[in-house]
Structure formats: C-alpha cells, structure tokens
Design a protein around this motif. Structure first.
Motif, PDB file in Angstrom:
ATOM      1  N   GLY A 136       0.658  10.326   7.000  1.00 20.54           N
ATOM      2  CA  GLY A 136      -0.166  10.275   5.794  1.00 20.54           C
ATOM      3  C   GLY A 136       0.636   9.698   4.657  1.00 20.54           C
ATOM      4  N   LEU A 137       1.161  10.588   3.822  1.00 17.34           N
ATOM      5  CA  LEU A 137       1.976  10.113   2.704  1.00 17.34           C
ATOM      6  C   LEU A 137       3.176   9.291   3.201  1.00 17.34           C
ATOM      7  CD1 LEU A 137       2.715  10.016  -0.273  1.00 17.34           C
ATOM      8  CD2 LEU A 137       3.670  12.339  -0.051  1.00 17.34           C
ATOM      9  N   SER A 138       3.754   9.689   4.319  1.00 18.76           N
ATOM     10  CA  SER A 138       4.880   8.940   4.893  1.00 18.76           C
ATOM     11  C   SER A 138       4.481   7.497   5.233  1.00 18.76           C
ATOM     12  CB  SER A 138       5.381   9.649   6.153  1.00 18.76           C
ATOM     13  OG  SER A 138       4.291   9.953   7.012  1.00 18.76           O
ATOM     14  N   ASP A 139       3.248   7.297   5.669  1.00 21.56           N
ATOM     15  CA  ASP A 139       2.744   5.951   5.975  1.00 21.56           C
ATOM     16  C   ASP A 139       2.494   5.169   4.691  1.00 21.56           C
ATOM     17  OD1 ASP A 139       1.787   6.158   9.142  1.00 21.56           O
ATOM     18  OD2 ASP A 139       1.725   8.057   8.057  1.00 21.56           O
ATOM     19  N   VAL A 140       1.993   5.870   3.673  1.00 20.76           N
ATOM     20  CA  VAL A 140       1.791   5.230   2.369  1.00 20.76           C
ATOM     21  C   VAL A 140       3.137   4.745   1.824  1.00 20.76           C
ATOM     22  CG1 VAL A 140       1.088   5.655  -0.032  1.00 20.76           C
ATOM     23  CG2 VAL A 140      -0.304   6.558   1.860  1.00 20.76           C
ATOM     24  N   PHE A 141       4.173   5.564   1.979  1.00 27.09           N
ATOM     25  CA  PHE A 141       5.523   5.169   1.536  1.00 27.09           C
ATOM     26  C   PHE A 141       5.970   3.894   2.268  1.00 27.09           C
ATOM     27  CE2 PHE A 141       6.716   9.835   0.429  1.00 27.09           C
ATOM     28  CZ  PHE A 141       6.482   9.633  -0.922  1.00 27.09           C
ATOM     29  N   ALA A 142       5.692   3.796   3.557  1.00 27.46           N
ATOM     30  CA  ALA A 142       6.085   2.612   4.333  1.00 27.46           C
ATOM     31  C   ALA A 142       5.375   1.365   3.782  1.00 27.46           C
ATOM     32  CB  ALA A 142       5.756   2.818   5.810  1.00 27.46           C
ATOM     33  N   ARG A 143       4.090   1.520   3.515  1.00 28.48           N
ATOM     34  CA  ARG A 143       3.313   0.411   2.918  1.00 28.48           C
ATOM     35  C   ARG A 143       3.911   0.008   1.568  1.00 28.48           C
ATOM     36  NH1 ARG A 143       0.221  -2.765   5.042  1.00 28.48           N
ATOM     37  NH2 ARG A 143       1.772  -4.113   4.091  1.00 28.48           N
ATOM     38  N   HIS A 144       4.205   1.010   0.750  1.00 32.57           N
ATOM     39  CA  HIS A 144       4.754   0.766  -0.593  1.00 32.57           C
ATOM     40  C   HIS A 144       6.087   0.029  -0.514  1.00 32.57           C
ATOM     41  CE1 HIS A 144       5.452   1.369  -4.843  1.00 32.57           C
ATOM     42  NE2 HIS A 144       6.624   1.942  -4.595  1.00 32.57           N
ATOM     43  N   ALA A 145       6.948   0.450   0.414  1.00 33.34           N
ATOM     44  CA  ALA A 145       8.250  -0.211   0.573  1.00 33.34           C
ATOM     45  C   ALA A 145       8.065  -1.665   0.972  1.00 33.34           C
ATOM     46  CB  ALA A 145       9.088   0.543   1.617  1.00 33.34           C
ATOM     47  N   ALA A 146       7.183  -1.910   1.939  1.00 36.67           N
ATOM     48  CA  ALA A 146       6.968  -3.274   2.428  1.00 36.67           C
ATOM     49  C   ALA A 146       6.377  -4.161   1.329  1.00 36.67           C
ATOM     50  CB  ALA A 146       6.042  -3.254   3.645  1.00 36.67           C
ATOM     51  N   ASP A 147       5.511  -3.606   0.499  1.00 33.40           N
ATOM     52  CA  ASP A 147       4.810  -4.417  -0.508  1.00 33.40           C
ATOM     53  C   ASP A 147       5.630  -4.659  -1.768  1.00 33.40           C
ATOM     54  OD1 ASP A 147       2.664  -4.525   1.152  1.00 33.40           O
ATOM     55  OD2 ASP A 147       1.378  -3.174  -0.019  1.00 33.40           O
TER      56      ASP A 147
END
Lengths: 391, 391
Positions: free
Chosen positions: B137-148
């Motif tokens: 959940g939030l961990s996946d959002v963090f991954a998206r945020h890092a990549a973007d």
C-alpha cells in the motif's frame, strides 16, 4: 493370575509382546478405548481384547468383574490413573501403573491422590504397586539395590535418563508420548532434600552434562518433575533425590516455545465452532511414537546414579543402568526401544507377584520390595542391566 | 460514495475510527461475521452495522445491492479475498483490499487469482485497487514517488518493516494477526529480478540488520513473501525488488518451531471427536492483537528503501518511511499502532477515489496511481511520512 491391561498404545502393545513369551498368567485381557487397537495387540488365544473407557472407574470395575481379574496393569496416559486405580480397588483387584496421579499447581504432588487412599488399599488387603515402569520403576529398584548392597550411607540419588536416538524422515518426532513429556517437563521440577523435604524449582533447572554408557555419550540433562523423587525418599535413606532428563537443547527449545504460546495447556480453547485442548492438538500434529520404530536408530538409557559411602567406609559413586538398542528391540519384539524399555518392567513385576517373590498390601513403590529378584528376572528375560563405578 | 467495509477486527475497527473524521462518503456499512463486533465498531449515524459471511461471494453481492454500495473495502484475513473480490464485481462495485489472493505451493503467486480477472474488471469499467494497506500500500506509493521524483534509474527497491513495540504482561503477544504472519513468513519468500523474473528462496533468507528511524534503531530483517514484490515490478522500473520484515530472533524461532511441529498447517487434524486447523488453534491460544493497544509501548515503521541513480546522475540511496507511535495512536484514535497504520491508507485511497484525484479501471496496485496526492492527503490526515538520505 488374571490380568487386565488398560491401554494398547506404544507401551501397552510392547507389554503384551513381552508377556506373550511368559506363562505366569492364566488369562490376560487387553482393553483400549479403541477395540480395534486392543484387538491388533493380542498375539494368541491366552489374550482377549476389550473396549474400555478408562476415564470411568465403574467401567473398569465392571470389566474386572466380568473377567474375574486379579491384577490391573494401567498402560495409558497418567490422566487416567485415578479412575483405573479406584476401579481396580472396587473390583478387589491388585493394581500396577507406570506413572502416578498428576500434580496440580496448588501444591498437590505426583502420587498424592494415590497415597491418600493407602489405608483403603491396606484394609482391603490389596496392593497398588505404583510407578512400576522403567522410570519410575526400574530406577527405583536400582535405588533399593544400591542402598541394600552397595552403600553403608547415601548422600545423593539422581535418576538420569538419556538417549542417542535419531528418527529419520521427520523434522521433529518425539520417541515418547508428547502429552506426558510436556506434563513432566513443563511442570515445576521437584527435588527432595532431607533438610527441606520436597520443593520445586523452575523448569529445566540445574543443567548438567551426564555421560551415558554403551556409546550414547554426553547429553545435557535438566531437572524434571518425576515420580522417583516422590517415591525413593519414602523407602530409601538418602540426603537428596533428583531426576534429570537428557532432553537436549532442541527439545528444550520446543517445549519452551510451546509454553510461551500457551500450546502446552490442557484447558480447552474455542476454535470456530468446536472446543479443543491445545496440548491434544500438538499431539495430533506429531507422528505416533508407536509407529516410529522402523525409522529410529540408536540406544536409550535409564539409570540411577548414587553417591555416598561404600560398605568399607570408602567414598563411592556408581551408575546403575539399563540400555536398550532400538535395532535389537525392533528385531526381537517389533517394538521401539523407549516403549519396550518401559513395558518390560511391569511384566517382570507381575511375574514376581504371581510367583510370590514380591508380596505386599497398600500403596507401595518398587523400592518397597527386594531388588535382587527383580534384577535377576530382568536378566532372565534377556535384557541385562549394568553397573559403572564413577570414581 | 457508498462504502461497504467487510471486517471489524483490529484493522477494520481502526479504519472506521479514521473514516469517521472525514466527510467524503455518503454512507458506510460495516459488516462482520459477528454482528455485535460490527455494531461495536460503528461510531455515528453515518455508519450501519451488518452481519456477513465473507466466504460467500453471493452474500457479498447481496449486501452490496441492498445498500447500493459503490466501493467495497476488504478488511478481513486474506483467506476471504476471492469471494469478496468476486462478490463486489458481481454487484458492480469498485473494490479495495490490503492483502492479495494467496499463493499456493504449486506455483500460484500472491495476487495471481486477482490479476487473472483483470480483463473482467476492465470490461466492466470497474476498479479493483489491490494491496492498499500500509505494506502493501503505502510502501508501493513510496516506490512510485521515488521513481517519479527522486531517481533517473533504480537499481533496487527493498521494502523494510521494523518496530520496537513491546507488549507487557504476556510471554508472547504478536501485534498483528498470527494467521497472516505465519502465512507470509513460512511461505517461500518471493524476490523479483529483471533477469530472472519472480523466484522464491528459503524462509528467513538473506538476513540483514536495517537501522530504522525515529528511535527504533537496528532490527534483524529477513526475506518474507509479500505483495509489493509482485506489484512494484508491474508498474515501476527497477532491477530488483525485495521485502524484508524485521521479525527479530525470538519471533523467527517461534515460527520455525511451529513449522517443525506442523502447527502452522491449515489442514485440519482430528482431535478427539472434532476436526481443527492447527494454525487456528495457535491463533486461539494467543491474545487478540486488537486488544493489546493499552499494554503496548513503542513505534512501528513501514517504508521503502531505494538505491539507484539520482536526477543529476549521482548515486543515490533513500528510505521513505512512515512511523506510528503506539502511545499517540491509542490516545488519538484508541487503536494500536500496527492496526491503525494499516487502516489509514485505504481510507486515504477511498477519499482520493471519491474526489477523483485517483481514477482507473481494471486490477491495479497503488503504484499505478500518482503518488503526490496520496502523500499530501496522508499528511493532511495528521500522519506525515519521512525521507532519509542513506548516503
């Protein structure tokens, strides 16, 4: 002698296979909660199978009366000691068991319930020979033998049990009833000292490495609640009595974890729509020790270490022991070593009672009887014992 | 938006307490197998309690239709993912969960059953937002945020979860569902690598000590089967994705022992006259994590560690994280930290779907959506996240 054996599990079926080679009894009824299990354990026409609910003393009495039983041999979990013990007395039969009535957390000790009935057994002229397996049992006979023939005075008697058995094909496979192992290992261990009487310690206390004979070698042993500590001081003079079990580190870790999670408990928990005892679930998940024999290798040792003053006043320290090799017991009897070693002793005791070599009334431990006839007959059965001088 | 939340356990009741402070929904039905538990979780008139058997997709559909539900939030054990997921689609509702359909030992991976239905959801114009708790959940959002926003290319993404929570008064008291913890920790951990795709390792593999922020400090972490490893590679470019859980030595030892004894199994065993799953018995013996809040102290941290090349071509390594202090969550919401931290994320996601900040159809993970609106709204909810540069 007309025997009713209650229980046809690992120990019970081994006892039948040993008794089948002897002729001291007239008839021998093998009873189990599951009739098929009792039936599977009966080897010849002298044996009769029966179904019995061992939690009912009335049912025990009734079965004794129906078969004119003279001796009841209890070979089930110690949970059922009291109904079988009471049922035998009501039927006018003598009684033997291999584990005594259970302790409770409010100060009732192992065997207290049975000793409380001692006067009833004495006045009825009947014998309850309690703790007559290998440990308790043969270990108590060893204590008697040491006191009578090897020592002028005894400082300490320590029963020491260890094995090098390995079961292939399982991550974890206890070679003895896990229900009983949890009971004896997680209850507070009991120690007896002349100055203090009986007292309890923390589980797994006083670890020591004991070197077992006949190739077993050193095993870590810890204090465990066991009948010998309650029995030996009643009949044998010593300053201290202990029982230590060679559990090994892995087994201790498993037992500690079961306790930490409450899985050792016998109080039922609700799961979905049903109610179960967690300890029964643990037992149901593990392989049946009765069926592990073909996968086991190694030896198991039961014995009694004694330190004191010898007959000539010299310091003396001995270990009296009995070793069974699993390969031998499987080949000779088709039963695994731990169960077979437990089972031979009550059969020897029954034969001594049949011949009159042992006699008594009341509630008595194995150390209340002369040791020599027992040790001689054990050797005659083809399973000799040993003595190792420790110093 | 008309919400049906299935489950009023530790996480479900925390989600209700968070949603109760927001006004993005029109109505909110809280359903549980036990009506009284659902009823106890409803704080005001906007919430309605209902009884529901989550194992029946027909019952889920029926309840959705009765209340004209637009969004189903699944807050029960992952065993019930498929009937709730199917029942929501049949009712024409969107769906969110916090754990995905289970893996099996014959190669079916976490979430495979749900992704197999992706075309049905797309063609129906409906959204299943899967793995929308804290981890996944939030961990996946963090991954998206890092990549973007933080990296030009990513070498490795490693979700890392650790805590310093202590529960007083119990020998052993997991702070999260033991059923789920056994499932994720004893299944073979899954790892993703660009060159190999998904592969599994031995349980508890690749131990490392990870230093968690905000006073939690170093905790031993091991590979665990977790949804992020299945989700992140579908939407975020990286060479390797792992999940490591800060179990600690004692917990690992307990889990290994449960496995060794077969007590982790969900296959029923016969005990006396009844049939039970050993894992359910383990859960029944332990305290309910939902009720441990008042006895807990410490903090729990969920986060995503990322290593790669920064926007200016420099080597970069960051840990994006979210910490909840149990004392704070108990005082502010009356819910323990682990459950509360899981629960806030699907409520934030529901609000983003209600406002239209997030939109989509098909079966999608959290990393399929823009991260910024989520992270901003999380902060607005009063629970900010953090970023630590690792080099």
């Amino acid at each position: 002698m007309r025997v009713l054996q209650v229980g046809a599990g690992a120990v019970g079926s081994a006892a039948v296979s040993i008794a089948a080679r002897r002729d001291f009894f007239e008839s021998y009824v093998v009873a189990d909660y599951e009739f098929d299990r009792a039936s599977a354990a009966t080897p010849d026409a002298r044996f009769t199978a029966a179904a019995l609910d061992a939690s009912s003393s009335a049912a025990v009495t009734e079965l004794c009366q129906a078969h004119r039983i003279t001796h009841v041999l209890n070979a089930v979990d110690p949970r059922f000691v009291m109904p079988i013990f009471d049922g035998a007395l009501a039927a006018g039969a003598d009684y033997l068991d291999m584990a005594m009535s259970l302790s409770t957390r409010d100060g009732v000790k192992l065997g207290d319930e049975q000793f409380a009935a001692a006067a009833d057994w004495s006045s009825a002229g009947r014998l309850a020979l309690v703790g007559m397996g290998v440990e308790p049992g043969l270990s108590d006979v060893f204590a008697r033998h040491a006191a009578d023939t090897l020592f002028s005075s005894i400082d300490e008697i320590g029963v020491r049990d260890g094995a090098n058995l390995v079961v292939s094909g399982y991550d974890f496979a206890p070679t003895f009833s896990i229900w009983t192992t949890i009971e004896e290992c997680l209850n507070p261990p009991v120690v007896w000292e002349r100055s203090r009487g009986w007292y309890t310690t923390e589980p797994f206390s006083e670890p020591e490495v004991f070197d077992f004979p006949e190739g077993i070698g050193p095993v870590e042993c810890v204090n465990v609640e066991h009948e010998e500590v309650l029995l030996i001081p009643r009949w044998v003079e010593a300053n201290r009595v202990t029982f230590k079990y060679g559990l090994g580190t892995e087994f201790i870790d498993v037992l500690r974890t079961l306790h930490k999670l409450g899985l050792d408990s016998t109080d039922p928990v609700r799961v979905g729509g049903v109610s179960v005892s967690p300890r029964d679930v643990v037992a149901a998940c593990l392989p049946d020790p009765a069926r592990l024999g073909p996968r086991m290798t190694g030896r198991t040792c039961a014995g009694t270490w004694v330190r004191g003053t010898g007959l000539s006043g010299e310091p003396r320290e001995v270990y009296l022991y009995h070793v069974v090799d699993n390969e031998w017991s499987m080949r000779e009897y088709g039963h695994q070593a731990v169960a077979w070693q437990t089972a031979i002793n009550p059969v020897v005791a029954l034969e001594l009672l049949a011949t009159g070599a042992w006699k008594g009334v009341g509630v008595l431990g194995p150390e209340a009887f002369p040791a020599a006839p027992f040790l001689d007959l054990l050797t005659e059965y083809g399973s000799p014992w040993g003595l190792r001088e420790e110093r």
